[in-house]
Motif scaffolding. Structure first.
Motif, PDB file in Angstrom:
ATOM      1  N   ASN A   1     -11.084  -3.032   3.493  1.00 12.93           N
ATOM      2  CA  ASN A   1     -10.007  -3.762   2.823  1.00 12.93           C
ATOM      3  C   ASN A   1      -9.784  -5.064   3.578  1.00 12.93           C
ATOM      4  O   ASN A   1      -9.475  -5.044   4.777  1.00 12.93           O
ATOM      5  CB  ASN A   1      -8.700  -2.958   2.831  1.00 12.93           C
ATOM      6  N   ALA A   2      -9.923  -6.181   2.894  1.00  5.89           N
ATOM      7  CA  ALA A   2      -9.746  -7.467   3.559  1.00  5.89           C
ATOM      8  C   ALA A   2      -9.237  -8.490   2.558  1.00  5.89           C
ATOM      9  O   ALA A   2      -9.437  -8.362   1.347  1.00  5.89           O
ATOM     10  CB  ALA A   2     -11.059  -7.942   4.188  1.00  5.89           C
ATOM     11  N   VAL A   3      -8.574  -9.502   3.077  1.00  4.75           N
ATOM     12  CA  VAL A   3      -8.198 -10.674   2.288  1.00  4.75           C
ATOM     13  C   VAL A   3      -8.777 -11.885   2.997  1.00  4.75           C
ATOM     14  O   VAL A   3      -8.570 -12.062   4.203  1.00  4.75           O
ATOM     15  CB  VAL A   3      -6.669 -10.817   2.151  1.00  4.75           C
ATOM     16  N   VAL A   4      -9.525 -12.690   2.265  1.00  7.89           N
ATOM     17  CA  VAL A   4     -10.108 -13.913   2.822  1.00  7.89           C
ATOM     18  C   VAL A   4      -9.398 -15.095   2.180  1.00  7.89           C
ATOM     19  O   VAL A   4      -9.370 -15.225   0.957  1.00  7.89           O
ATOM     20  CB  VAL A   4     -11.628 -13.973   2.569  1.00  7.89           C
TER      21      VAL A   4
ATOM     22  N   VAL B   1      -3.076  -4.714  10.634  1.00  9.51           N
ATOM     23  CA  VAL B   1      -3.895  -5.836  10.184  1.00  9.51           C
ATOM     24  C   VAL B   1      -4.178  -6.801  11.333  1.00  9.51           C
ATOM     25  O   VAL B   1      -3.371  -6.960  12.250  1.00  9.51           O
ATOM     26  CB  VAL B   1      -3.192  -6.587   9.018  1.00  9.51           C
ATOM     27  N   THR B   2      -5.357  -7.426  11.277  1.00  9.60           N
ATOM     28  CA  THR B   2      -5.662  -8.518  12.199  1.00  9.60           C
ATOM     29  C   THR B   2      -5.782  -9.802  11.383  1.00  9.60           C
ATOM     30  O   THR B   2      -6.213  -9.778  10.221  1.00  9.60           O
ATOM     31  CB  THR B   2      -6.981  -8.273  12.952  1.00  9.60           C
TER      32      THR B   2
ATOM     33  N   THR C   1     -11.495  -4.766  -1.787  1.00  8.02           N
ATOM     34  CA  THR C   1     -11.109  -3.372  -1.557  1.00  8.02           C
ATOM     35  C   THR C   1     -12.252  -2.494  -2.060  1.00  8.02           C
ATOM     36  O   THR C   1     -13.165  -2.984  -2.728  1.00  8.02           O
ATOM     37  CB  THR C   1      -9.820  -3.001  -2.322  1.00  8.02           C
ATOM     38  N   PRO C   2     -12.224  -1.191  -1.789  1.00  8.45           N
ATOM     39  CA  PRO C   2     -13.264  -0.316  -2.349  1.00  8.45           C
ATOM     40  C   PRO C   2     -13.340  -0.374  -3.867  1.00  8.45           C
ATOM     41  O   PRO C   2     -14.388  -0.164  -4.459  1.00  8.45           O
ATOM     42  CB  PRO C   2     -12.855   1.082  -1.865  1.00  8.45           C
TER      43      PRO C   2
ATOM     44  N   PRO D   1      -4.185  -4.918   3.887  1.00 11.84           N
ATOM     45  CA  PRO D   1      -5.584  -5.060   4.314  1.00 11.84           C
ATOM     46  C   PRO D   1      -5.782  -4.734   5.786  1.00 11.84           C
ATOM     47  O   PRO D   1      -4.833  -4.766   6.579  1.00 11.84           O
ATOM     48  CB  PRO D   1      -5.876  -6.547   4.046  1.00 11.84           C
ATOM     49  N   GLU D   2      -7.028  -4.426   6.138  1.00  6.67           N
ATOM     50  CA  GLU D   2      -7.373  -4.264   7.551  1.00  6.67           C
ATOM     51  C   GLU D   2      -7.467  -5.620   8.249  1.00  6.67           C
ATOM     52  O   GLU D   2      -7.124  -5.755   9.414  1.00  6.67           O
ATOM     53  CB  GLU D   2      -8.738  -3.579   7.695  1.00  6.67           C
ATOM     54  N   ARG D   3      -7.998  -6.604   7.514  1.00 11.58           N
ATOM     55  CA  ARG D   3      -8.229  -7.925   8.100  1.00 11.58           C
ATOM     56  C   ARG D   3      -7.795  -9.014   7.128  1.00 11.58           C
ATOM     57  O   ARG D   3      -7.950  -8.866   5.914  1.00 11.58           O
ATOM     58  CB  ARG D   3      -9.720  -8.141   8.422  1.00 11.58           C
TER      59      ARG D   3
END
Length: 429
Positions: free
Chosen positions: A219-222, A376-377, A235-236, A339-341
């Motif tokens: 899970n991430a947001v860019v 989150v990072t 996401t998945p 998100p994770e990142r």
């Protein structure tokens, strides 16, 4: 012949080819012995698939390694010259066109600057067409060898059956622009070479998830931080990413007017264009005639001058306010999607870089709920200014993999049936 689950033998072969190609691409070189466990295929299936891929020129030997007491094992890799893609970044300051081989090694590039706040459709279409022709000529590559052309654009992309991809770029004055059809008209490419058009934030996200700071995250947001701001959610459920119009989230009721025409959008406070506008309004001195990238560099130099020089307090204050708005906007993404990142890219995000990031992190954590904020990072992307172009080139590459490393079959040309000709002749003109 269909299997019990509805898949044909052809589908299974394509899936097996895809599995082997992807593992060699991301984890290779690998031996046939290693390919079995990572693909879940039997040794016989691996041997058959590898033989097919070698015969097609997609896979080649890459040396050997010693085995435990047996003969050395031959290593295999994807052949770099077996396919080529073009990536195009229709940015807000320039159009960048790059040619890549199958392993995304850059072979040629062209850049065309854009006049500030001017996004004439025909001019941009010409930049893309000419850029494609130029990079192919530079590399000496025949157009029909391309797997496709990927294009990242600002705005919402709508896919239609009759007009191809339409671009709704409200902030740049594009209303249902039939970009794909315009590119096809007078294109230097044969009809067999497909165009893949998508939002630039999504192509940035695709690149970072495949090769950059997003690798390994589910899970991430860019975030694309340029003249405006945008984001891509991965996401998945949407593993290819989904562009979200995050820049047009309302952050201040009856606030500053955004380029989209609404009041109080995040982009009206956190985009580079608005950041520079607010600095000018407060008395900041930007040299006349400079583009946004140069102007932002000037502002950063004023806020963080060389040792011994006095900092511009107005520039510092505007940058801190922008960091707070950006952090508050990120907190919404944290609360909504957990998100994770979160990865920040785009030319302005990279220019502001690590100096700007601690303040953005601090504000994001202070506005977000504690539980998702603790998981989150928030970091910078790793792929630099070419990330959108690389992500655009991934679009035809991903399609090529999904088809098991086979190019699309040309549409068959059937003779027109006599009954259809007769009906056409009876139709009033």
């Amino acid at each position: 012949m269909a299997a019990r689950n509805g898949r044909t033998v052809r589908d299974l072969r394509r899936a097996n080819r895809t599995a082997v190609l992807q593992r060699l691409y991301f984890d290779g070189p690998l031996s046939r012995f290693e390919l079995g466990p990572v693909t879940g295929l039997s040794s016989g299936s691996v041997s058959n698939v590898v033989a097919d891929l070698v015969a097609d020129g997609l896979v080649e030997e890459a040396g050997s390694v010693d085995s435990d007491g047996g003969r050395p094992r031959t290593l295999l890799r994807v052949a770099p010259g077996s396919g080529h893609m073009i990536g195009v970044d229709v940015g807000e300051t320039r159009v960048r066109v790059e040619l890549f081989d199958l392993t995304l090694t850059e072979l040629a590039r062209v850049e065309r600057p854009l006049s500030p706040q001017r996004y004439e459709v025909e001019a941009i279409v010409d930049h893309i067409r000419q850029g494609i022709a130029e990079v192919l000529d530079t590399a000496g590559l025949a157009p029909e060898r391309l797997l496709g052309v990927g294009i990242g654009v600002p705005g919402i992309v709508e896919r239609t059956a009759d007009r191809g991809a339409l671009v709704h770029g409200q902030t740049i004055g594009w209303d249902a622009v039939p970009l794909e059809a315009l590119l096809r008209a007078g294109s230097p490419l044969p009809d067999t070479v497909p165009y893949f058009i998508d939002n630039g934030a999504k192509t940035l996200g695709q690149a970072e998830m495949w090769f950059g700071a997003g690798r390994g995250a589910r899970n991430a947001v860019v975030v694309l931080f340029g003249s405006g701001v945008g984001a891509s959610l991965v996401t998945p459920d949407v593993d290819q990413g989904r562009a979200v119009e995050w820049g047009h989230l309302t952050v201040r009721v009856r606030g500053r007017r955004c380029r989209c025409g609404a009041l109080g959008c995040l982009e009206a406070y956190a985009g580079a264009e608005s950041l520079l506008a607010r600095w000018r309004e407060e008395g900041g001195r930007v040299p006349d005639g400079t583009d946004e990238e140069t102007a932002l560099t000037t502002m950063l130099a004023a806020a963080h001058p060389a040792e011994g020089a006095a900092a511009d307090p107005v520039a510092l204050a505007v940058l801190e306010e922008t960091a707070e708005y950006l952090g508050a906007g990120l907190s919404d993404l944290i609360n909504l999607f957990q998100p994770e990142r979160i990865l920040i890219g785009g030319w302005a995000g990279l220019a502001l870089g690590s100096r700007f990031l601690p303040a953005v992190r601090r504000h994001a954590m202070s506005y977000a709920l504690r539980h998702p904020a603790g998981k989150v990072t928030v970091d910078l992307g790793r792929l630099g200014p070419d990330a959108v172009t690389i992500g655009a080139a991934i679009l035809p590459l991903a399609d090529f993999f999904a088809r098991g490393g086979r190019r699309p079959d040309p549409a068959p040309e059937y003779p027109v049936p006599a009954w259809r000709t007769a009906l056409q002749e009876r139709t009033p003109r």
